[in-house]
Enzyme design. Sequence first.
Site, PDB file in Angstrom:
ATOM      1  N   CYS A  56      74.705  36.782   4.729  1.00 34.12           N
ATOM      2  CA  CYS A  56      75.168  37.688   5.743  1.00 34.12           C
ATOM      3  C   CYS A  56      75.824  39.021   5.146  1.00 34.12           C
ATOM      4  O   CYS A  56      76.996  38.819   4.510  1.00 34.12           O
ATOM      5  CB  CYS A  56      75.919  37.322   6.906  1.00 34.12           C
ATOM      6  SG  CYS A  56      76.394  38.261   8.089  1.00 34.12           S
ATOM      7  N   CYS A  59      79.275  39.558   6.664  1.00 32.50           N
ATOM      8  CA  CYS A  59      79.922  38.563   6.063  1.00 32.50           C
ATOM      9  C   CYS A  59      80.789  39.169   4.975  1.00 32.50           C
ATOM     10  O   CYS A  59      81.952  38.937   4.632  1.00 32.50           O
ATOM     11  CB  CYS A  59      79.770  37.447   6.265  1.00 32.50           C
ATOM     12  SG  CYS A  59      79.003  36.607   7.553  1.00 32.50           S
TER      13      CYS A  59
END
Length: 456
Positions: A56, A59
């Site tokens: 991600c 993230c």
Amino acid sequence: MANAVGRRSWAALRLCAAVILLDLAVCKGFVEDLNESFKDNRKDDIWLVDFYAPWCGHCKKLEPIWNEVGLEMKSIGSPVKVGKMDATSYSSIASEFGVRGYPTIKLLKGDLAYNYRGPRTKDDIIEFAHRVSGALIRPLPSQQMFDHVRKRHRVFFVYIGGESPLKEKYIDAASELIVYTYFFSASEDVVPEYVTLKEMPAVLVFKDDTYFVYDEYEDGDLSSWISRERFQNYLTMDGFLLYELGDTGKLVAIAVIDEKNTSLEHTRLKSIIQEVARDFRDHFHRDFQFGHMDGNDYINTLLMDELTVPTIVVLNTSNQQYFLLDRHIKDASDMVQFINSILDGTVPAQGGDSIFQRLKRIVFDAKSTIVSIFKSSPLMGCFLFGLPLGVISIMCYGIYTADTDGGYIEERYEVSKSEMENQEQIEESKEQESSSGGSLAPTVQEPKDVLEKKKD
């Protein structure tokens, strides 16, 4: 000499790199990597957890901020422990906590799990952790404590009075909305003298250097009222705030400007919105939220249109309708007339969430995505869209040529079949002729010659 300077520079660079790596290691040391044992061992502590996925991109952007959060919480002696968990590796635990996307930030307190939906900055995340990890309703024992809270928090709610059904509703609302704002309780003598209450008990919101009292008859449900009043009356808008304002049911009047542009028109429209928000607060604060936004990129995406800057637009974030100026705004009185025209329905609403608008949104989002890809990386855009188009073209050509060849073969088959039938008919006719000729030969007498006649 030059070599000595070069060696010193190289040593300084290595020292800086070592310091940076040491800082990163120290920050990471205060964020625990959690595994399957976390499920059984967590209940004795309060945890602030980042559920992430290794692939991600958001993230990865959050990771250095999260390390700073861990360091800050440790340095101030907070009882909240900071951790992170790979939600793809421990999907069962992530599902149990209701993780639906990445990254997801949750504060886990006993059997309760609180979602964080604010900006992903260190200060905002730490404030969320302090607010949710503490008492649900914080007492204000003295006026000095009240003044301290007033200086520290821009918006907060206070219950004044003793035990009552209203207090039970207040506690229920706080348990749901503690993730957004602070809740306090106090006795009547703690409240400043300028606060006048018609009846007790009461719930008040303090913001914008004033206060508002909850009226069940006019304001309806207490939780809904708190959701509407948890924002200051004038805000610097962004996409996140507009999304949050969708839960309030209020219309949002925005001056769309370029903050880098100091021309008169940009500052004038911003000042008009600020003046209306300040001077007409009692008239509009129940129905309107005011603010300004830097640039029109987000608004253009929301409206699926190109707005000129500067301008004023009024959004209904609950149903995606919007209102554009139908007159030239000279001063605050013109803006008030425009707002009243919206309230009485004389200004038509545009946009909405009809089926046509949803289809338009799909087309607009697809177009915007394609344009953004080609703007950011033309080669990547050519590869992403050129390769599938090429494959589809080859498939279509193959299907078309296959149909043509099939028709030709079928046609040749029909021709061959007809030729065979004709040939069979010819052979049958010949056989019939030959058979008919053989059966007539014995009955036909050939003419006799002269010798045979003499013998007779």
